[in-house]
Every structure is written in C-alpha cells, then in structure tokens.
Design a protein around this motif. Structure first.
Motif, PDB file in Angstrom:
ATOM      1  N   ASP A  84       0.839  -1.206   0.000  1.00 51.85           N
ATOM      2  CA  ASP A  84       0.000   0.000   0.000  1.00 51.85           C
ATOM      3  C   ASP A  84       0.867   1.245   0.000  1.00 51.85           C
ATOM      4  O   ASP A  84       0.599   2.212  -0.733  1.00 51.85           O
ATOM      5  CB  ASP A  84      -0.914   0.010   1.228  1.00 51.85           C
ATOM      6  CG  ASP A  84      -2.094  -0.936   1.090  1.00 51.85           C
ATOM      7  OD1 ASP A  84      -2.367  -1.391  -0.042  1.00 51.85           O
ATOM      8  OD2 ASP A  84      -2.736  -1.231   2.127  1.00 51.85           O
ATOM      9  N   GLU A 123       2.509   1.780  -3.459  1.00 53.77           N
ATOM     10  CA  GLU A 123       1.563   2.217  -4.503  1.00 53.77           C
ATOM     11  C   GLU A 123       1.045   3.625  -4.254  1.00 53.77           C
ATOM     12  O   GLU A 123       0.740   4.358  -5.202  1.00 53.77           O
ATOM     13  CB  GLU A 123       0.415   1.220  -4.585  1.00 53.77           C
ATOM     14  CG  GLU A 123       0.875  -0.151  -5.123  1.00 53.77           C
ATOM     15  CD  GLU A 123      -0.220  -1.189  -5.147  1.00 53.77           C
ATOM     16  OE1 GLU A 123      -0.144  -2.077  -6.004  1.00 53.77           O
ATOM     17  OE2 GLU A 123      -1.138  -1.114  -4.296  1.00 53.77           O
ATOM     18  N   ARG A 124       0.940   4.027  -2.985  1.00 54.62           N
ATOM     19  CA  ARG A 124       0.476   5.381  -2.662  1.00 54.62           C
ATOM     20  C   ARG A 124       1.625   6.390  -2.616  1.00 54.62           C
ATOM     21  O   ARG A 124       1.413   7.561  -2.347  1.00 54.62           O
ATOM     22  CB  ARG A 124      -0.225   5.378  -1.305  1.00 54.62           C
ATOM     23  CG  ARG A 124      -1.510   4.556  -1.253  1.00 54.62           C
ATOM     24  CD  ARG A 124      -2.002   4.467   0.182  1.00 54.62           C
ATOM     25  NE  ARG A 124      -3.163   3.593   0.300  1.00 54.62           N
ATOM     26  CZ  ARG A 124      -3.660   3.170   1.470  1.00 54.62           C
ATOM     27  NH1 ARG A 124      -3.075   3.559   2.607  1.00 54.62           N
ATOM     28  NH2 ARG A 124      -4.703   2.386   1.501  1.00 54.62           N
ATOM     29  N   GLU A 132       3.887   6.659  -0.360  1.00 56.50           N
ATOM     30  CA  GLU A 132       4.043   7.186   0.992  1.00 56.50           C
ATOM     31  C   GLU A 132       5.519   7.272   1.355  1.00 56.50           C
ATOM     32  O   GLU A 132       6.364   6.601   0.753  1.00 56.50           O
ATOM     33  CB  GLU A 132       3.314   6.279   1.989  1.00 56.50           C
ATOM     34  CG  GLU A 132       1.807   6.266   1.822  1.00 56.50           C
ATOM     35  CD  GLU A 132       1.119   5.352   2.808  1.00 56.50           C
ATOM     36  OE1 GLU A 132      -0.110   5.442   2.930  1.00 56.50           O
ATOM     37  OE2 GLU A 132       1.807   4.537   3.463  1.00 56.50           O
TER      38      GLU A 132
END
Length: 574
Positions: free
Chosen positions: A71, A74-75, A77
């Motif tokens: 996650d 993909e984001r 961060e």
C-alpha cells in the motif's frame, strides 16, 4: 588446564549415514553427534539448497506487514527504514532499502540512530527527531524495536504506522506496532535463530511473492538472490548459529559476494585484503569484513558503512572503504587499551574460587567497544563478563557476554531492580544502569551467576568430535569435511584427536612471535602441524595426544594437509 570432552554420538544413526550416504565412518559419526534424528535430516542438511529457505509467510505478522508495505509503495508514501547501527542492522537496512526502491518505492529513506545522542534501538529521542525532520507515513525497523514501547506510543500518536522486524527476545510488554515480525515470537522453531538481516530477507521474499501473486510485478522484476551477499555478511557477523536457514543464506550469500557487482562491497573486499581469486570464507566475513562495518557504528559513524553498501559510485566506494579501514584501526587501538587496563585490575583481585562472574566499569571507557572487551574477558577467564561505562551524569550503559550453560538474560533479570533497562540474547545482552548501583550490581551479578552455573561450566573445555589414526587425515577426510561447509558459530569445524604421536626429529620451530610449527609421526606416517598462539605452551616430551582441525594448506602453489592444532597433552592412559 583445558579439559577435553569427547562428544557423544548416536552409533546406530552413524552406521545408517555411512551406509546410505556413503560417507566415511569418521564423518558419519561426527554427523550422528550433531543433533540429527534421521538420515533424511542429514541428507537435507548436506543438500542445503535455496528451496529449503521455505515460505516466508510462516513468520507471524509478515503477511499483514507485506500488504501494508505494498500500500505504501503504490500510494508513494514516505517510508523510513530504521536500522540498528551494528553490521546486522546496517546490512539489513541496505538490503530492505535497495529492494523497496527496486520495487518502485520513490520516497524511502534509511535512518540509523546516533549512538551518543540517541542511544540504542528505537528510542524516544530518535523518534522525536525523526518526526521533527521528516513526515513519515510508515516506519519499518531493522534488528530492533521489539521492546521500544514508549517510542512506539509517540509514533502512534503521530499517526505513523510501525512495522517491527527484529530477532531479539521480548522483555515483557511488546511495542505497539501495526505488525511484529520476530522469529522469537513465532511458533516455527526453525526460524528462531535468524539474524536481523535474515528476518529482513524473509520480509523481502514475502514482499516479492505477494507482488507476483497479486500481479503487481512480474516474475522477472527482481532477483532476490543478488541480495544474499548482504544477508550472509549480517548473519555471520551477528554470530547466530550457522544451522538451518542461516546456513543456506550464508552458503549461497558467499557465492554471490564472490561475484558481486556492488562497488561498495567490491571496495570493502579489497580493503579487507580479500583478492578476487580468493574463495570467500566465513572467517573472512567474521574477522575482516564484519569488524570494519561494526567499527563505523561503534565509533559513531554508522552512516559511513551504510553509504558504502548503498553507493553505486566506484570512487565514492573506495573513499568510504578507506574510511572504514581507518575507523577499524582506531577501534582496535581503543579496545586493546581498555582490555589491558581491565586485565591489570582483575589480576590484582581475581579469585578463581569466588569470582563466578566479572563486572568492571569506568567512566573513561568508550561505550562502542565495551562489548568486544566483555567477549575478550570471557575468552580469557572462561567466565561471564559485564563491562560498563558512564557519562558525566552517572548514567551508564553496559554490555554482557556469557559462557555455555549460563543464560545471561536470567542473570540480568535477577538484578533487574538495580538496572534501568536490559535486553538481548541468552549469550549476549546490554543494559543501562545508574552509577550509584554499579558496585551493588557487581555483587549481585556474581551471586546470580554462581546460582546459574557449576564450576564445570567455568573450566576451559575443548570438544573432541572424534578420535582418528594419523593416516585417517587424508584427502578423503578433507573432501567430506568440505561437504559440511560453511562452518561457523553453532556449526564449527570438527575437532579431531590422535593418541600417542611424537615429534619428528626436526622438533619445533617458532613462527612469528607466538606460533609453533612442527611435524608429528606415529612411526609410520607423519603430518605437518601449526599451533597458532601456542609458543608459550611447550609440546610435551615423548608421546602426546594432539587435538586439531584438519585443513588444507596452500603455499607457493603446493597443497598439503596439515593439523591446525588446538591443544596437546601428555598421552593419557586408556
């Protein structure tokens, strides 16, 4: 005097190994004494292929962590990889950062704490500094964090997810984390002895496997095998047992290190005196590469070692490797000075009958080397040792090392009312303490060890894996020993012994300042022998027993089999 202890073996299993695996009786008996229960286990051990690393998701917490990391990738961060400042933590940090970047993480940043100002592990002050200077969404620890309860609360309040990867024992309340990946907390006993970098390699394996399964990457996107060199270095230098999956990581990691394309590792090999043509060995990782990486963390420059492992610039790598070499020389000098000072203190008051443990402290000693000093004290006095140093406010940090049969964490736990904190492993641990409690701790430390051990545990011993005849030390023995590589902590080279040999007519020759070279004979055969560091221990007159490691010696293009002598004694009666 060193006590020789002949290892027990399982005779029925030895016969089965010899018959089914077609090994000599000597190696078969050795293997039958190594804790295996079947020929199948021995066969698997000898095979030790990469497939035996197994499914990474057997580690509890790993699947949950992997989903969160994908996650974050993909984001896009901000991910902080927070490592310990020793070789295990540094190699693990470099490995994880490299893998995450290769998988598309654009905002991933490594961080190693400052030993002097931030202390060990995931500390409150280090977390506060990170939050002030960065805006992380996810923090992943490497080789630390299991017991960092207060620091984890600060991260939680700031809304930062925490994934802990570690291999240290829990001392009670666990860190508040999104996921814990720690083999000590896992139900799979085969994983318990992974080093910190080994845990990270399992995490990376899980990240890749999850990514392929969920079609985030294809099979050819990344080859984790090229990161095995970092896993091998950290595993060996952290002195975890070279058994099970650790053995596989090191076995194949050394092969990839031999042909590494990383400028930093190439420069490190060169500055460590390891030539391109050399067959890289565990001892070179442990005694040449490891000390240079650890010296950076010990003397307050862990980022120098990390940058070396991360750089793709050849010139920068050479500069950084030279700096590590300089730091290692400085570390040796500091360590020798402290050790000599400690020995002079101990010798003035040491009582073999009453001193079961050694605890020494001084505010002038460098915190970065007290662990090494403790290890050298254990080797010298065959007793658990604790060494501590203090700052100007009386706040102290100490390091412990132990002997077989004495769980140093149990010892520290029995002294916990005198300590601020403590943690580590059964054989090595650290603690913090106030100066006002130091002398009382020294007394209690000795008392606790006296309850943990018997005098037998404190006698120097030499484990003999088997008794041979001199003509058994031959090419076939060496060939079969090589099948057992790599050797290291928890899986040492076999120590053999022979009864009733004599010196040949040439006698002994002193080599260098402290080594002996000689030949032995049983009347029909003879072998060359080298006894390192034993010039002050004369060979017995007449017939004597010799304990040794059988090895090949290459000199001026000639290969000979020699005895690397560990001890000798006047021949004992049957």
């Amino acid at each position: 005097m060193t006590v020789w202890q002949t290892e027990n073996t399982e005779p029925e299993l030895a016969v089965q190994i010899e018959r089914e695996l077609r090994l000599t009786s000597h190696i078969s008996r050795f293997l039958a004494g190594q804790g295996f229960f079947s020929v199948e286990e021995v066969s698997s051990f000898l095979r030790a292929d990469l497939s035996s690393i197994g499914d990474p998701f057997h580690l509890s917490g790993l699947e949950k962590a992997v989903a969160r990391i994908w996650d974050a990738i993909e984001r896009q961060e901000t991910i902080i990889v927070y490592g310990d400042y020793d070789a295990d933590g540094i190699t693990g940090t470099a490995l994880l950062v490299r893998v995450l970047k290769q998988l598309g993480a654009l905002s991933v940043r490594p961080h190693l704490p400052d030993r002097e100002s931030e202390g060990y592990g995931l500390s409150e002050i280090s977390v506060q500094n990170l939050l002030e200077n960065t805006d992380p969404d996810l923090l992943i620890t490497v080789d630390c964090g299991t017991n960092s309860v207060e620091a984890s609360k600060i991260l939680a309040e700031a809304g930062v997810d925490l994934i802990v990867t570690d291999h240290h024992e829990s001392s009670g309340e666990l860190t508040r984390a999104f996921a814990h990946i720690n083999p000590k907390l896992s139900e799979d006993n085969s994983l318990r002895m992974l080093a910190g970098v080994g845990v990270v390699f399992k995490l990376c394996h899980g990240i890749v496997k999850y990514g392929i399964h969920h079609k985030k990457i294809d099979q050819e996107s990344i080859d984790l095998r090229k990161y095995l060199d970092l896993a091998a270095i950290g595993t060996v230098v952290d002195i975890v047992p070279l058994t099970g999956q650790n053995r596989v990581l090191v076995k194949y990691g050394m092969k990839y290190l031999q042909k590494t394309s990383y400028p930093g590792l190439k420069a490190l090999l060169q500055i460590s005196g390891i030539r391109d043509s050399d067959q890289i060995s565990v001892s070179q990782l442990g005694y040449a590469i490891g000390p240079r990486l650890n010296a950076a963390g010990r003397l307050g420059e862990p980022e120098t070692a990390l940058e070396l492992l991360m750089t793709n610039d050849v010139e920068v790598a050479e500069i950084l490797a030279t700096r590590l070499n300089s730091l290692n020389k400085k570390r040796k000098s500091i360590c020798d000075k402290i050790f000599n000072e400690v020995v002079s203190r101990i010798e003035a008051m040491f009582n073999l009958e009453k001193d079961f443990g050694i605890m020494v402290h001084d505010p002038e000693w460098h915190e970065g080397v007290i662990g090494i000093v403790a290890s050298r004290l254990v080797n010298t006095y065959c007793r658990p040792a604790a060494v501590a140093t203090f700052d100007n406010d009386g706040n102290g940090r100490g390091s412990c090392r132990s002997v077989e049969g004495c769980n140093i964490l149990n010892v520290l736990d029995s002294c916990s009312d005198l300590l601020e904190t403590f943690g580590g492993h059964n054989m090595a641990a650290g603690f913090s303490i106030s100066l006002k409690n130091a002398d009382k701790f020294a007394e209690r430390f000795n008392e606790a060890i006296a309850k943990e051990v018997s005098n037998n545990n404190l006698e120097p011993t030499l484990k003999i894996n088997g008794w041979l005849e001199l003509d058994d030390v031959n090419e076939q023995l060496i060939k079969e020993q090589n099948l057992l590589e790599p050797f290291g902590h928890g899986h040492p080279k076999p120590v053999w012994a022979i009864k009733g040999v004599q010196l040949t007519g040439n006698g002994c020759t002193t080599v260098g300042t402290n080594h002996l070279k000689f030949s032995v004979t049983d009347g029909n055969n003879y072998k060359e022998a080298i006894a390192f560091g034993m010039a002050d221990n004369p060979v017995p007159e007449g017939r004597f027993d010799v304990a040794f490691v059988a090895e090949k010696n290459s000199f001026r293009g000639m290969d000979t089999i020699q005895l690397n002598v560990k001890d000798y004694r006047a021949t004992q009666p049957e």
